[in-house]
Design a protein around this motif. Sequence first.
Motif, PDB file in Angstrom:
ATOM      1  N   GLY A 224       0.907  -1.093   0.047  1.00 48.93           N
ATOM      2  CA  GLY A 224      -0.103  -0.114   0.077  1.00 48.93           C
ATOM      3  C   GLY A 224       0.965   1.299   0.113  1.00 48.93           C
ATOM      4  O   GLY A 224       1.709   1.192   0.946  1.00 48.93           O
ATOM      5  N   GLY A 225       0.683   2.169  -0.844  1.00 46.70           N
ATOM      6  CA  GLY A 225       1.454   3.346  -1.207  1.00 46.70           C
ATOM      7  C   GLY A 225       1.379   4.339  -0.181  1.00 46.70           C
ATOM      8  O   GLY A 225       2.344   5.220  -0.017  1.00 46.70           O
ATOM      9  N   TYR A 226       0.366   4.317   0.659  1.00 46.20           N
ATOM     10  CA  TYR A 226       0.152   5.201   1.889  1.00 46.20           C
ATOM     11  C   TYR A 226       0.110   4.680   3.116  1.00 46.20           C
ATOM     12  O   TYR A 226      -0.394   3.687   3.258  1.00 46.20           O
ATOM     13  N   ALA A 227       0.707   5.320   3.997  1.00 46.63           N
ATOM     14  CA  ALA A 227       0.617   4.762   5.363  1.00 46.63           C
ATOM     15  C   ALA A 227       0.074   6.109   6.617  1.00 46.63           C
ATOM     16  O   ALA A 227       0.670   7.125   6.291  1.00 46.63           O
ATOM     17  N   VAL A 228      -0.304   5.448   7.316  1.00 49.80           N
ATOM     18  CA  VAL A 228      -0.779   6.291   8.313  1.00 49.80           C
ATOM     19  C   VAL A 228      -0.171   5.834   9.727  1.00 49.80           C
ATOM     20  O   VAL A 228      -0.355   4.629  10.024  1.00 49.80           O
ATOM     21  N   ASP A 229       0.631   6.855  10.575  1.00 41.74           N
ATOM     22  CA  ASP A 229       1.172   6.301  11.772  1.00 41.74           C
ATOM     23  C   ASP A 229       0.635   6.912  12.920  1.00 41.74           C
ATOM     24  O   ASP A 229       0.278   8.070  12.807  1.00 41.74           O
ATOM     25  N   GLU A 230       0.174   5.950  13.822  1.00 42.49           N
ATOM     26  CA  GLU A 230      -0.642   6.501  14.879  1.00 42.49           C
ATOM     27  C   GLU A 230       0.416   6.288  16.255  1.00 42.49           C
ATOM     28  O   GLU A 230       0.576   5.141  16.438  1.00 42.49           O
ATOM     29  N   THR A 231       0.758   7.262  16.833  1.00 44.58           N
ATOM     30  CA  THR A 231       1.641   7.107  17.949  1.00 44.58           C
ATOM     31  C   THR A 231       0.898   7.004  19.290  1.00 44.58           C
ATOM     32  O   THR A 231       0.117   8.019  19.546  1.00 44.58           O
ATOM     33  N   TYR A 240      -1.855   0.704   6.464  1.00 42.35           N
ATOM     34  CA  TYR A 240      -1.403   1.151   4.988  1.00 42.35           C
ATOM     35  C   TYR A 240      -2.496   0.892   3.998  1.00 42.35           C
ATOM     36  O   TYR A 240      -3.268   0.084   4.098  1.00 42.35           O
ATOM     37  N   PHE A 241      -2.433   1.797   3.108  1.00 36.26           N
ATOM     38  CA  PHE A 241      -3.681   1.933   1.963  1.00 36.26           C
ATOM     39  C   PHE A 241      -3.114   1.979   0.505  1.00 36.26           C
ATOM     40  O   PHE A 241      -1.981   2.691   0.488  1.00 36.26           O
ATOM     41  N   HIS A 242      -4.030   1.522  -0.237  1.00 37.18           N
ATOM     42  CA  HIS A 242      -3.534   1.545  -1.613  1.00 37.18           C
ATOM     43  C   HIS A 242      -4.125   2.869  -2.225  1.00 37.18           C
ATOM     44  O   HIS A 242      -3.643   3.339  -3.242  1.00 37.18           O
ATOM     45  N   ASN A 243      -5.083   3.441  -1.637  1.00 33.44           N
ATOM     46  CA  ASN A 243      -5.730   4.531  -2.015  1.00 33.44           C
ATOM     47  C   ASN A 243      -5.702   5.902  -1.083  1.00 33.44           C
ATOM     48  O   ASN A 243      -5.763   5.715   0.080  1.00 33.44           O
ATOM     49  N   ILE A 248      -6.680   9.100   3.926  1.00 31.89           N
ATOM     50  CA  ILE A 248      -6.907  10.231   4.623  1.00 31.89           C
ATOM     51  C   ILE A 248      -8.331   9.865   5.540  1.00 31.89           C
ATOM     52  O   ILE A 248      -8.480  10.864   6.727  1.00 31.89           O
ATOM     53  N   ALA A 249      -9.234   9.269   4.877  1.00 30.55           N
ATOM     54  CA  ALA A 249     -10.302   9.029   5.951  1.00 30.55           C
ATOM     55  C   ALA A 249     -10.075   8.194   7.057  1.00 30.55           C
ATOM     56  O   ALA A 249     -10.611   8.636   8.017  1.00 30.55           O
ATOM     57  N   ARG A 261       1.770   9.384   5.568  1.00 25.90           N
ATOM     58  CA  ARG A 261       3.038   9.530   4.722  1.00 25.90           C
ATOM     59  C   ARG A 261       2.980   8.760   3.714  1.00 25.90           C
ATOM     60  O   ARG A 261       2.101   7.752   3.579  1.00 25.90           O
ATOM     61  N   ASN A 262       4.144   8.696   2.707  1.00 29.07           N
ATOM     62  CA  ASN A 262       4.060   7.549   1.789  1.00 29.07           C
ATOM     63  C   ASN A 262       4.955   6.425   2.595  1.00 29.07           C
ATOM     64  O   ASN A 262       5.811   6.497   3.116  1.00 29.07           O
TER      65      ASN A 262
END
Length: 280
Positions: A224-231, A240-243, A248-249, A261-262
Motif C-alpha cells: 500500500g503506497g500510503y501509510a498512517v502512523d498512530e503514536t 497501509y492503504f492503496h488509495n 485520509i479518511a 506519509r508515503n
Amino acid sequence: MIELRELTKKFGDFTAVDHLNMTINTGEFFGFLGPNGAGKTTTISMLSTVLLPTEGEILIDGIQLTRKASVVKRKISVITQEFSMRQDMTMDEVMEYQGRLYYMPKKEIRRKSDELLEFVGLDQYRHRVVRHLSGGMKRKLMVCRALMTDPQVLLLDEPTAGMDAISRRQMWNLLRQLHGRGMTILLTTHYIDEAQSLCERVALIDRGKLDTIDTPKALIEDLGGYAVDETAEDSLRSAYFHNRDDAIAYLSGAGENSVLRNTTLEDVFVERIGRGLGKQ
C-alpha cells in the motif's frame, strides 16, 4: 547472468543459507535484505568463493563458479565490511600491490591507478597512508582496488557501514556511476533506504530462506503506497492503504498524534520480516 541453484550453506547443524534459487540479470543492481543472521554475508562469501556451498551451485554466464574457475572468478570483485588494507601503505602502494597480484604490467597498473583514483576523487591524496584516511576515503579506496581488474560483477557487503550521511551519499553516487557503465552490482545492506534508492530489485531473506524478490516499487505498492502512523504512549502502529482517499479518511478518525506519509521499503521489510521476528 548469475544463477543460484539450490544454494545451501551449513555450519554443523546450523543452516545459514537454505536452498536459495534466484537469477540476477547482467547489468542489474540487486540487493539482499534481511535481519542479522539472515544469510546475506554468507551468500556473498559463496559468490566470492571465500566459502564453498554445502549443496547447490552458482553459475556465472552458464559456467559453474568454483575456486579453480579462474576465468569466471576474474569477472568478480568483492568489497567486504572490514577494511582489509595494510595501514602503513599509501594509496598508490595499495593499488600497485593489487595489480601485481593479478600480474598486470607496471604501465597498466599506473594507468588504472590514475584513472580510478581520479574517478572517485582521491587522486590528490594518493601519497597519504591508509591509517590517515577517513572512513569514507578508505571505502572509496576499496572500490578502486576492486575495480583494478575491470570486473563485470561487484559484490558489496555493507559498503557504507559506519559512514556519515555525506559520505554515504557520495558512495551512492559512485555506485550509480558504476552501474551506469553496465556493471552488475550485488549489495547487502542494513540501510533499507539505501536499497530503495539504489537497487532495481531486492531479495528479502529470513533465516537463510528466500521470502520474496521484486522491485522496491512493486513491493511498496503491494503493501500500500500510503501509510498512517498512530503514536501511542508506548508504541507506534502503522496502517497501509492503496488509495490516498482511504488513508485520509482513516487519518480523520485517528488520534491527534497521527500522520500520513508515503510507504517505504523499510515498511515492507518490517511487515514481511520484522513482524515474524517479533513472534519468536
